[in-house]
Scaffold this motif. Structure first.
Motif, mmCIF file in Angstrom:
data_model
loop_
_atom_site.group_PDB
_atom_site.id
_atom_site.type_symbol
_atom_site.label_atom_id
_atom_site.label_comp_id
_atom_site.label_asym_id
_atom_site.label_seq_id
_atom_site.Cartn_x
_atom_site.Cartn_y
_atom_site.Cartn_z
ATOM 1 N N MET A 1 0.566 -1.290 0.321
ATOM 2 C CA MET A 1 0.341 -0.489 -0.019
ATOM 3 C C MET A 1 0.584 1.549 -0.487
ATOM 4 N N THR A 2 0.584 2.328 -1.002
ATOM 5 C CA THR A 2 1.381 3.179 -1.233
ATOM 6 C C THR A 2 1.400 4.711 0.453
ATOM 7 N N GLN A 3 -0.415 4.167 0.775
ATOM 8 C CA GLN A 3 -0.630 4.964 2.089
ATOM 9 C C GLN A 3 -1.380 4.207 2.783
ATOM 10 N N ILE A 4 -1.006 4.335 4.343
ATOM 11 C CA ILE A 4 -1.907 3.293 4.875
ATOM 12 C C ILE A 4 -2.405 4.394 5.893
ATOM 13 N N THR A 5 -3.933 4.021 6.687
ATOM 14 C CA THR A 5 -4.471 5.203 7.755
ATOM 15 C C THR A 5 -3.462 4.031 9.068
ATOM 16 N N ARG A 6 -3.820 5.326 10.439
ATOM 17 C CA ARG A 6 -3.910 4.847 11.727
ATOM 18 C C ARG A 6 -4.801 3.886 11.634
ATOM 19 N N GLU A 7 -5.994 3.664 11.057
ATOM 20 C CA GLU A 7 -7.315 3.358 11.111
ATOM 21 C C GLU A 7 -6.811 1.010 10.558
ATOM 22 N N GLN A 8 -6.194 1.298 9.536
ATOM 23 C CA GLN A 8 -5.476 -0.339 9.409
ATOM 24 C C GLN A 8 -4.498 -0.773 10.259
ATOM 25 N N LEU A 9 -3.605 0.367 10.411
ATOM 26 C CA LEU A 9 -3.018 -0.437 12.147
ATOM 27 C C LEU A 9 -3.044 -0.772 13.023
ATOM 28 N N LEU A 10 -4.132 -0.050 13.473
ATOM 29 C CA LEU A 10 -5.035 -0.959 14.420
ATOM 30 C C LEU A 10 -5.549 -1.919 13.520
ATOM 31 N N VAL B 1 12.686 -7.538 2.049
ATOM 32 C CA VAL B 1 11.654 -8.309 2.616
ATOM 33 C C VAL B 1 10.894 -7.397 3.483
ATOM 34 N N LEU B 2 11.046 -6.505 4.277
ATOM 35 C CA LEU B 2 10.684 -5.671 5.552
ATOM 36 C C LEU B 2 9.834 -4.277 4.579
ATOM 37 N N ARG B 3 9.422 -4.128 5.542
ATOM 38 C CA ARG B 3 8.882 -2.331 5.056
ATOM 39 C C ARG B 3 8.643 -1.749 6.383
ATOM 40 N N ALA B 4 9.055 -1.144 6.480
ATOM 41 C CA ALA B 4 8.786 0.273 7.734
ATOM 42 C C ALA B 4 7.261 0.423 7.750
ATOM 43 N N LEU B 5 6.602 0.614 8.711
ATOM 44 C CA LEU B 5 5.037 1.191 8.209
ATOM 45 C C LEU B 5 5.136 2.784 9.043
ATOM 46 N N ASP B 6 5.324 3.027 10.038
ATOM 47 C CA ASP B 6 5.103 4.697 10.240
ATOM 48 C C ASP B 6 6.409 4.755 11.264
ATOM 49 N N THR B 7 7.080 6.203 11.092
ATOM 50 C CA THR B 7 8.280 6.310 11.833
ATOM 51 C C THR B 7 7.574 7.038 12.716
ATOM 52 N N GLU B 8 6.958 7.959 12.586
ATOM 53 C CA GLU B 8 6.060 8.301 14.207
ATOM 54 C C GLU B 8 5.433 7.643 15.251
ATOM 55 N N LEU B 9 5.514 6.627 15.134
ATOM 56 C CA LEU B 9 5.261 5.378 16.199
ATOM 57 C C LEU B 9 6.653 4.740 16.570
#
Length: 296
Positions: free
Chosen positions: A188-197, A256-264
């Motif tokens: 996904m190019t854009q990942i929302t906080r709701e999708q992470l939850l 192989v890995l992708r960082a999801l949200d560096t703010e977290l």
């Protein structure tokens, strides 16, 4: 009443201090490596040698008697004096002697390993003939070894709740949230906080962190204490989870890995811990100085 003090008496006094610091006979089993009946029997032996009761157990839990409180202070002072004598006897003269045992957390950042190597190099430049022992283990195991006084120092992340330990900050390790190839979030190019939850997250017992750290999703069907286990869950493509950035770097370069949200991201404090009852000798103090200089 104790007359002359013999080695068996010292073993009993050490066990008594261990029982008190653990909070009771049952809790002391894991620390001492003895069964509860054996601990009870040996405490009874100590009370018989002394001629008075040291503690009581009942509905109100484990409690020291007034005489037990006095003996605890005396026993701690005695054990510290014995350790100081041992260290001073080993360090006679200007030459550093003896053994220094250091425990370290597993999966260290290569940069941290270089700093540790630098500290060892500094130490070896001293006038010394010291055997250095390095032991890698999980944080819980390092705490146990420190409690048993089988280590002089340990470098890891700790809860900071052990009253018997002194803690000194050394460095911080950065943790980041990741997913792996095959996970729905990976492409996904854009990942929302709701999708992470909504994602299934690996739970790790970060007991030492403040409230709200790290990020927690709404569901988790995976629990792991070790970094390798967390990584395995993430690589399955079915879970997200936190990893130290240095552990994930190689997998990221491979795609192989992708960082999801560096703010977290959040930082894990690593400290230099030691048992307060274990008075550091000259060699231990010198190595601690070199560690501080390497991580300054």
């Amino acid at each position: 009443m104790l007359g002359q003090l013999h080695d068996p008496d010292l073993h009993l006094l050490r066990l008594f201090v261990t029982v008190v610091e653990a909070g009771g006979f049952s809790a002391a089993q894991g620390v001492s490596g003895l069964s509860q009946p054996t601990i009870s029997q040996r405490m009874a032996q100590l009370e018989a040698r002394l001629g008075y009761r040291l503690c009581s157990r009942g509905k109100r839990g484990f409690r020291l008697t007034e005489k037990g409180e006095l003996l605890l202070d005396a026993a701690r002072a005695l054990l510290v004096s014995i350790e100081q004598f041992r260290q001073q006897a080993n360090g006679v003269g200007g030459r550093l002697l003896g053994t220094v045992r250091v425990g370290m957390a597993e999966n260290q950042d290569p940069a941290v390993s270089l700093r540790l190597a630098s500290a060892i190099s500094r130490f070896r430049e001293r006038d010394e003939s010291v055997q250095l022992e390095l032991i890698s283990a999980p944080p819980a195991e390092l705490e146990r070894l420190l409690l048993e006084q089988r280590l002089d120092y340990a470098i890891s992340y700790f809860s900071g709740n052990q009253a018997a330990f002194d803690y000194e900050p050394l460095f911080e390790e950065r943790q980041r949230l990741y997913c792996a190839k095959g996970h729905p979030l990976f492409g996904m190019t854009q990942i929302t906080r709701e999708q992470l939850l909504d994602a299934d997250q690996v739970r790790h017992p970060y007991r030492f962190l403040k409230a709200g750290e790290p990020f927690q999703s709404r569901r988790s069907m995976a629990v792991a204490e070790q970094i390798e286990s967390v990584l395995t869950f993430i690589l399955s493509g079915r879970h997200i989870g936190y990893l130290p950035c240095h552990c994930a770097a190689g997998w990221e370069r491979q795609g192989v890995l992708r960082a999801l949200d560096t703010e977290l991201d959040f930082g894990v404090p690593f400290t230099l811990a030691r048992h307060r009852a274990q008075a550091p000798g000259e060699a231990q103090q010198a190595l601690a100085e070199d560690l501080r200089a390497a991580f300054a």
